[in-house]
Design a protein around this motif. Structure first.
Motif, mmCIF file in Angstrom:
data_model
loop_
_atom_site.group_PDB
_atom_site.id
_atom_site.type_symbol
_atom_site.label_atom_id
_atom_site.label_comp_id
_atom_site.label_asym_id
_atom_site.label_seq_id
_atom_site.Cartn_x
_atom_site.Cartn_y
_atom_site.Cartn_z
ATOM 1 N N MET A 1 0.963 -1.219 0.109
ATOM 2 C CA MET A 1 -0.220 0.184 -0.169
ATOM 3 C C MET A 1 0.842 1.310 0.078
ATOM 4 S SD MET A 1 -3.001 1.085 2.618
ATOM 5 C CE MET A 1 -2.812 2.374 3.839
ATOM 6 N N THR A 2 0.688 2.073 -1.033
ATOM 7 C CA THR A 2 1.595 3.317 -1.196
ATOM 8 C C THR A 2 0.600 4.414 -1.412
ATOM 9 O OG1 THR A 2 3.394 2.259 -1.712
ATOM 10 C CG2 THR A 2 3.326 4.553 -2.184
ATOM 11 N N ILE A 3 0.435 5.368 -0.608
ATOM 12 C CA ILE A 3 -0.318 6.408 -0.553
ATOM 13 C C ILE A 3 0.870 7.879 -0.856
ATOM 14 C CG2 ILE A 3 -1.687 8.295 0.444
ATOM 15 C CD1 ILE A 3 -3.174 5.554 -0.252
ATOM 16 N N TYR A 4 0.450 8.816 -1.613
ATOM 17 C CA TYR A 4 1.481 9.725 -1.986
ATOM 18 C C TYR A 4 0.656 11.318 -1.777
ATOM 19 C CZ TYR A 4 3.574 6.149 -4.621
ATOM 20 O OH TYR A 4 3.835 4.913 -5.199
ATOM 21 N N ILE A 5 1.578 12.267 -1.421
ATOM 22 C CA ILE A 5 1.240 13.572 -1.053
ATOM 23 C C ILE A 5 2.159 14.539 -1.656
ATOM 24 C CG2 ILE A 5 2.536 13.671 1.010
ATOM 25 C CD1 ILE A 5 -0.027 15.067 2.003
ATOM 26 N N ASP A 6 1.551 15.423 -2.419
ATOM 27 C CA ASP A 6 2.545 16.632 -2.802
ATOM 28 C C ASP A 6 2.381 17.765 -1.820
ATOM 29 O OD1 ASP A 6 0.052 17.979 -2.960
ATOM 30 O OD2 ASP A 6 0.163 18.128 -5.152
ATOM 31 N N PRO A 7 3.585 18.572 -2.188
ATOM 32 C CA PRO A 7 3.810 19.655 -1.308
ATOM 33 C C PRO A 7 2.596 20.739 -1.104
ATOM 34 C CG PRO A 7 5.504 19.687 -2.815
ATOM 35 C CD PRO A 7 4.373 18.750 -3.276
ATOM 36 N N PRO A 8 2.306 21.302 0.113
ATOM 37 C CA PRO A 8 1.262 22.376 0.260
ATOM 38 C C PRO A 8 1.491 23.457 -0.161
ATOM 39 C CG PRO A 8 2.637 21.961 2.481
ATOM 40 C CD PRO A 8 3.316 21.053 1.198
ATOM 41 N N THR A 9 1.266 23.668 -1.570
ATOM 42 C CA THR A 9 1.422 24.645 -2.536
ATOM 43 C C THR A 9 0.126 25.136 -3.008
ATOM 44 O OG1 THR A 9 1.913 23.512 -4.378
ATOM 45 C CG2 THR A 9 3.852 24.035 -2.967
ATOM 46 N N TRP A 10 -1.097 24.650 -2.836
ATOM 47 C CA TRP A 10 -2.357 25.147 -3.527
ATOM 48 C C TRP A 10 -2.882 25.902 -2.492
ATOM 49 C CZ3 TRP A 10 -2.214 23.750 -8.504
ATOM 50 C CH2 TRP A 10 -1.126 22.565 -8.772
ATOM 51 N N PRO A 11 -3.112 27.028 -2.946
ATOM 52 C CA PRO A 11 -3.899 28.052 -1.899
ATOM 53 C C PRO A 11 -5.566 28.012 -2.105
ATOM 54 C CG PRO A 11 -3.248 29.447 -3.869
ATOM 55 C CD PRO A 11 -2.665 27.934 -4.116
ATOM 56 N N GLY A 12 -6.047 28.190 -0.989
ATOM 57 C CA GLY A 12 -7.498 28.089 -0.994
ATOM 58 C C GLY A 12 -8.146 28.350 0.509
ATOM 59 N N HIS A 13 -8.960 29.165 0.547
ATOM 60 C CA HIS A 13 -9.832 29.384 2.063
ATOM 61 C C HIS A 13 -8.550 30.038 3.117
ATOM 62 C CE1 HIS A 13 -13.125 27.474 0.289
ATOM 63 N NE2 HIS A 13 -12.507 26.493 0.057
#
Length: 95
Positions: free
Chosen positions: A1-13
């Motif tokens: 099982m592999t889950i991936y995450i990208d850097p927190p660079t998407w603005p919102g709220h």
């Protein structure tokens, strides 16, 4: 099982967001997110939106850090990519 995450660079709220994805199945992704305590409402078509303050939690739980470009590539390769506008929103009716 592999889950991936990208850097927190998407603005919102007023904050920055990451995308949490699986390269295997939505079930795998939902199970991982539930283990983090991420509400199902954070799921959007093919990923979970994760606020920047939860990024480290996801990585500690085993999410692999990748670029935003890699997130899209992984979703396409797995056949899990669901671009905006091509799929009805949850709860909407299709005629």
């Amino acid at each position: 099982m592999t889950i991936y995450i990208d850097p927190p660079t998407w603005p919102g709220h007023g904050r920055l967001w990451s995308h949490l994805v699986s390269d295997v199945s939505y079930d795998e992704l939902h199970a991982f997110a539930a283990g983090l305590g991420v509400p199902r409402r954070a799921f959007e078509r093919d990923h979970y939106d994760i606020p920047d303050q939860r990024y480290a939690d996801a990585v500690r739980a085993g999410a692999v850090e990748v670029s935003s470009r890699e997130v899209v590539r992984l979703l396409h390769a797995a056949g899990l990519r669901r671009p905006k506008g091509r799929y009805p929103s949850p709860g909407s009716r299709s005629s």
